[in-house]
Scaffold this motif. Structure first.
Motif, PDB file in Angstrom:
ATOM      1  N   ARG A 146       0.845  -1.207   0.000  1.00  0.00           N
ATOM      2  CA  ARG A 146       0.000   0.000   0.000  1.00  0.00           C
ATOM      3  C   ARG A 146       0.873   1.248   0.000  1.00  0.00           C
ATOM      4  N   ILE A 147       1.938   1.210   0.783  1.00  0.00           N
ATOM      5  CA  ILE A 147       2.853   2.355   0.830  1.00  0.00           C
ATOM      6  C   ILE A 147       3.538   2.525  -0.521  1.00  0.00           C
ATOM      7  N   ALA A 148       3.951   1.431  -1.145  1.00  0.00           N
ATOM      8  CA  ALA A 148       4.598   1.496  -2.461  1.00  0.00           C
ATOM      9  C   ALA A 148       3.660   2.122  -3.489  1.00  0.00           C
ATOM     10  N   MET A 149       2.387   1.735  -3.460  1.00  0.00           N
ATOM     11  CA  MET A 149       1.426   2.311  -4.406  1.00  0.00           C
ATOM     12  C   MET A 149       1.222   3.806  -4.147  1.00  0.00           C
ATOM     13  N   THR A 150       1.164   4.184  -2.890  1.00  0.00           N
ATOM     14  CA  THR A 150       0.999   5.603  -2.545  1.00  0.00           C
ATOM     15  C   THR A 150       2.191   6.415  -3.028  1.00  0.00           C
ATOM     16  N   LYS A 151       3.397   5.901  -2.807  1.00  0.00           N
ATOM     17  CA  LYS A 151       4.612   6.610  -3.234  1.00  0.00           C
ATOM     18  C   LYS A 151       4.678   6.713  -4.756  1.00  0.00           C
ATOM     19  N   GLU A 207      14.099  -8.646   1.385  1.00  0.00           N
ATOM     20  CA  GLU A 207      15.521  -8.864   1.665  1.00  0.00           C
ATOM     21  C   GLU A 207      15.806  -8.361   3.073  1.00  0.00           C
ATOM     22  N   ASP A 208      16.311  -9.244   3.915  1.00  0.00           N
ATOM     23  CA  ASP A 208      16.659  -8.853   5.281  1.00  0.00           C
ATOM     24  C   ASP A 208      18.143  -8.555   5.364  1.00  0.00           C
ATOM     25  N   LYS A 209      18.455  -7.408   5.917  1.00  0.00           N
ATOM     26  CA  LYS A 209      19.844  -7.013   6.144  1.00  0.00           C
ATOM     27  C   LYS A 209      20.018  -6.816   7.636  1.00  0.00           C
ATOM     28  N   LYS A 210      21.190  -6.438   8.047  1.00  0.00           N
ATOM     29  CA  LYS A 210      21.438  -6.240   9.470  1.00  0.00           C
ATOM     30  C   LYS A 210      20.693  -5.001   9.965  1.00  0.00           C
ATOM     31  N   GLY A 211      19.600  -5.232  10.691  1.00  0.00           N
ATOM     32  CA  GLY A 211      18.832  -4.135  11.269  1.00  0.00           C
ATOM     33  C   GLY A 211      17.805  -3.507  10.346  1.00  0.00           C
ATOM     34  N   THR A 212      17.878  -3.791   9.053  1.00  0.00           N
ATOM     35  CA  THR A 212      16.911  -3.232   8.111  1.00  0.00           C
ATOM     36  C   THR A 212      16.353  -4.338   7.211  1.00  0.00           C
ATOM     37  N   SER A 213      15.261  -4.024   6.578  1.00  0.00           N
ATOM     38  CA  SER A 213      14.647  -4.930   5.608  1.00  0.00           C
ATOM     39  C   SER A 213      14.260  -4.118   4.382  1.00  0.00           C
ATOM     40  N   VAL A 214      14.201  -4.785   3.237  1.00  0.00           N
ATOM     41  CA  VAL A 214      13.780  -4.146   1.997  1.00  0.00           C
ATOM     42  C   VAL A 214      12.644  -4.963   1.404  1.00  0.00           C
ATOM     43  N   THR A 234      12.924   0.520   2.049  1.00  0.00           N
ATOM     44  CA  THR A 234      13.849   0.107   3.105  1.00  0.00           C
ATOM     45  C   THR A 234      13.302   0.625   4.431  1.00  0.00           C
ATOM     46  N   PHE A 235      13.241  -0.265   5.419  1.00  0.00           N
ATOM     47  CA  PHE A 235      12.707   0.131   6.718  1.00  0.00           C
ATOM     48  C   PHE A 235      13.471  -0.549   7.844  1.00  0.00           C
ATOM     49  N   ASP A 236      13.397   0.076   9.016  1.00  0.00           N
ATOM     50  CA  ASP A 236      14.001  -0.480  10.218  1.00  0.00           C
ATOM     51  C   ASP A 236      13.206  -1.720  10.608  1.00  0.00           C
ATOM     52  N   ARG A 296       9.925   1.554  10.843  1.00  0.00           N
ATOM     53  CA  ARG A 296       9.941   2.945  10.374  1.00  0.00           C
ATOM     54  C   ARG A 296      10.566   2.976   8.982  1.00  0.00           C
ATOM     55  N   LEU A 297       9.869   3.605   8.045  1.00  0.00           N
ATOM     56  CA  LEU A 297      10.336   3.703   6.667  1.00  0.00           C
ATOM     57  C   LEU A 297      11.582   4.575   6.617  1.00  0.00           C
ATOM     58  N   LEU A 298      12.658   4.057   6.020  1.00  0.00           N
ATOM     59  CA  LEU A 298      13.921   4.788   5.940  1.00  0.00           C
ATOM     60  C   LEU A 298      14.151   5.402   4.564  1.00  0.00           C
ATOM     61  N   SER A 299      13.807   4.650   3.507  1.00  0.00           N
ATOM     62  CA  SER A 299      14.011   5.193   2.160  1.00  0.00           C
ATOM     63  C   SER A 299      13.101   4.502   1.156  1.00  0.00           C
ATOM     64  N   VAL A 300      12.875   5.232   0.062  1.00  0.00           N
ATOM     65  CA  VAL A 300      12.070   4.723  -1.047  1.00  0.00           C
ATOM     66  C   VAL A 300      12.897   4.893  -2.312  1.00  0.00           C
TER      67      VAL A 300
END
Length: 109
Positions: free
Chosen positions: A39-44, A63-70, A91-93, A98-102
């Motif tokens: 839903r957030i992706a569609m809004t952006k 994709e899970d990374k250290k402390g963040t996910s995509v 990308t979010f925490d 919390r959304l970090l980047s789009v």
């Protein structure tokens, strides 16, 4: 004539009513986590492409990374009778969600 009260029937009716609501909560809780991010992706995408309509939606993966996910999506956006493919990476925490980047990249539909 004496009125007979049936408190048991009232309780029974209330119970039946509440049981009808329970499956709705269970279904909502059963939604995959990517639905929120979709839903957030569609809004952006609609913010980037005003007066557009998202006509197709694909969850590519997570994709899970250290402390963040995509969360990764491919959207088809229709704008001015033209279809555009858009990859959207959110990308979010992982802990706070919390959304970090789009990140958006155009591609073929």
């Amino acid at each position: 004539m004496k009125k007979i009260k049936f408190p048991l029937i009232g309780i029974l009716l209330l119970s039946v009513f509440l049981m009808q609501l329970l499956p709705l909560q269970t279904e909502a809780e059963a939604l995959p986590s990517y639905v929120k991010w979709g839903r957030i992706a569609m809004t952006k995408a609609q913010e980037k492409y005003p007066n557009s309509e998202v006509t197709d939606y694909l969850h590519v993966g997570k994709e899970d990374k250290k402390g963040t996910s995509v969360e990764k999506f491919k959207l088809i956006v229709k704008q001015d009778q033209k279809e555009i493919g858009v990859f959207v990476n959110l990308t979010f925490d992982t802990r706070t969600e919390r959304l970090l980047s789009v990140e958006m990249k155009e591609t073929q539909p």
